[in-house]
Write a protein that holds these residues in place. Structure first.
Motif, PDB file in Angstrom:
ATOM      1  N   THR A 187      22.389 -11.794  14.903  1.00 14.27           N
ATOM      2  CA  THR A 187      22.625 -11.427  13.503  1.00 14.27           C
ATOM      3  C   THR A 187      24.082 -11.081  13.218  1.00 14.27           C
ATOM      4  OG1 THR A 187      22.214  -9.045  13.788  1.00 14.27           O
ATOM      5  CG2 THR A 187      20.286 -10.480  13.439  1.00 14.27           C
ATOM      6  N   LEU A 188      24.934 -11.079  14.228  1.00 10.18           N
ATOM      7  CA  LEU A 188      26.321 -10.655  14.030  1.00 10.18           C
ATOM      8  C   LEU A 188      27.074 -11.643  13.139  1.00 10.18           C
ATOM      9  CD1 LEU A 188      27.292  -9.546  17.648  1.00 10.18           C
ATOM     10  CD2 LEU A 188      26.516  -8.102  15.759  1.00 10.18           C
ATOM     11  N   THR A 189      27.912 -11.112  12.279  1.00  7.93           N
ATOM     12  CA  THR A 189      28.799 -11.961  11.486  1.00  7.93           C
ATOM     13  C   THR A 189      29.913 -12.495  12.382  1.00  7.93           C
ATOM     14  OG1 THR A 189      30.309 -10.166  10.890  1.00  7.93           O
ATOM     15  CG2 THR A 189      28.355 -10.477   9.490  1.00  7.93           C
ATOM     16  N   PRO A 190      30.625 -13.559  11.960  1.00  3.64           N
ATOM     17  CA  PRO A 190      31.747 -14.047  12.770  1.00  3.64           C
ATOM     18  C   PRO A 190      32.768 -12.955  13.085  1.00  3.64           C
ATOM     19  CG  PRO A 190      31.155 -15.693  11.155  1.00  3.64           C
ATOM     20  CD  PRO A 190      30.310 -14.480  10.846  1.00  3.64           C
ATOM     21  N   ALA A 191      33.045 -12.081  12.118  1.00  2.72           N
ATOM     22  CA  ALA A 191      34.024 -11.018  12.357  1.00  2.72           C
ATOM     23  C   ALA A 191      33.559 -10.044  13.425  1.00  2.72           C
ATOM     24  CB  ALA A 191      34.313 -10.269  11.056  1.00  2.72           C
ATOM     25  N   PRO A 228      31.045 -17.958  19.287  1.00  7.08           N
ATOM     26  CA  PRO A 228      29.626 -18.001  19.669  1.00  7.08           C
ATOM     27  C   PRO A 228      28.902 -16.735  19.233  1.00  7.08           C
ATOM     28  CG  PRO A 228      31.042 -18.618  21.519  1.00  7.08           C
ATOM     29  CD  PRO A 228      31.940 -18.096  20.447  1.00  7.08           C
ATOM     30  N   ALA A 229      27.618 -16.892  18.928  1.00  7.86           N
ATOM     31  CA  ALA A 229      26.808 -15.735  18.552  1.00  7.86           C
ATOM     32  C   ALA A 229      26.710 -14.775  19.725  1.00  7.86           C
ATOM     33  CB  ALA A 229      25.419 -16.183  18.126  1.00  7.86           C
ATOM     34  N   GLY A 230      26.855 -13.502  19.443  1.00  8.07           N
ATOM     35  CA  GLY A 230      26.748 -12.492  20.492  1.00  8.07           C
ATOM     36  C   GLY A 230      27.933 -11.555  20.494  1.00  8.07           C
TER      37      GLY A 230
END
Length: 224
Positions: free
Chosen positions: A96-100, A163-165
């Motif tokens: 669910t993390l945003t790119p930032a 990457p997501a995470g």
């Protein structure tokens, strides 16, 4: 009462100072009890989790150690203003993390800003890492560097989101230059302009319970 142990380090090519303080609060167990009784809600801005108000006497309790650090590590300030402080717990699932939230960040570019993270997880948990932007070589982002850094980073990310995470170690765009491991009742204090991130491991317990989650105090100061 055992006096806090203060270790000063200089990190990276820019040799920026940071301070690591073990035994930061004189009564961390009571502080954790206060967190367990506090009312947490969603954190504002980019923090990936929840936060709650601190006890009214928190800064009175840690003032001796904090004053020593600000004087001996960062230069004696004429004035210290508290901008923001709270209990904080990382809870957001990695997907669910945003790119930032997947990148290192700075808390402020203004001169004289100081950040503090006070670790209160009884099983220690994850610490804090500091980074160098590979393209520019910047380890701090101040007002003079901000526009150039953001333009270059935006170009690098165009069409290729991180990457997501959670960030944990070197990436294609950033090199980790230092890491402070979390320890119960340890604080790390650093200039807000340093590129940094919580060093959240892939198997981290993202538990909203203050008794078992990644409980910290996060605070931001302005010095002059």
């Amino acid at each position: 009462m055992i006096a806090p142990e203060i270790i000063a380090r200089r990190i990276g090519a820019e040799q920026q100072p940071i301070a690591i303080v073990d035994g930061f609060h004189p009564d961390p167990d009571t502080l954790c009890d206060a967190a367990c009784a506090a009312s947490f809600g969603p954190a504002p801005r980019h923090y990936p989790g929840i936060r709650a108000e601190l006890p009214a006497d928190y800064f009175a309790q840690v003032r001796p150690a904090l004053t020593t650090v600000l004087r001996d590590v960062f230069g004696a300030p004429r004035q210290i203003d508290l901008l923001d402080a709270s209990f904080s717990i990382v809870t957001a699932p990695p997907a669910t993390l945003t790119p930032a939230q997947r990148l290192p960040h700075v808390d402020a570019v203004a001169r004289g800003r100081i950040a503090l993270v006070h670790y209160l997880s009884r099983d220690h948990g994850d610490g804090t890492a500091f980074f160098r932007h590979r393209t520019t070589g910047y380890e701090t982002i101040d007002e003079a560097r901000s526009a150039d850094y953001l333009a270059r980073l935006e170009a690098e990310l165009r069409g290729s989101a991180p990457p997501a995470g959670y960030l944990n170690g070197d990436t294609e765009l950033f090199a980790e230059i230092a890491r402070v491991e979390a320890r119960y009742n340890r604080a790390v204090i650093y200039r807000s302009a340093l590129l940094h991130s919580g060093a959240i491991s892939p198997d981290a317990r993202l538990d909203p319970d203050p008794a078992t989650g990644r409980l910290t105090v996060t605070a931001f100061l302005a010095t002059a």
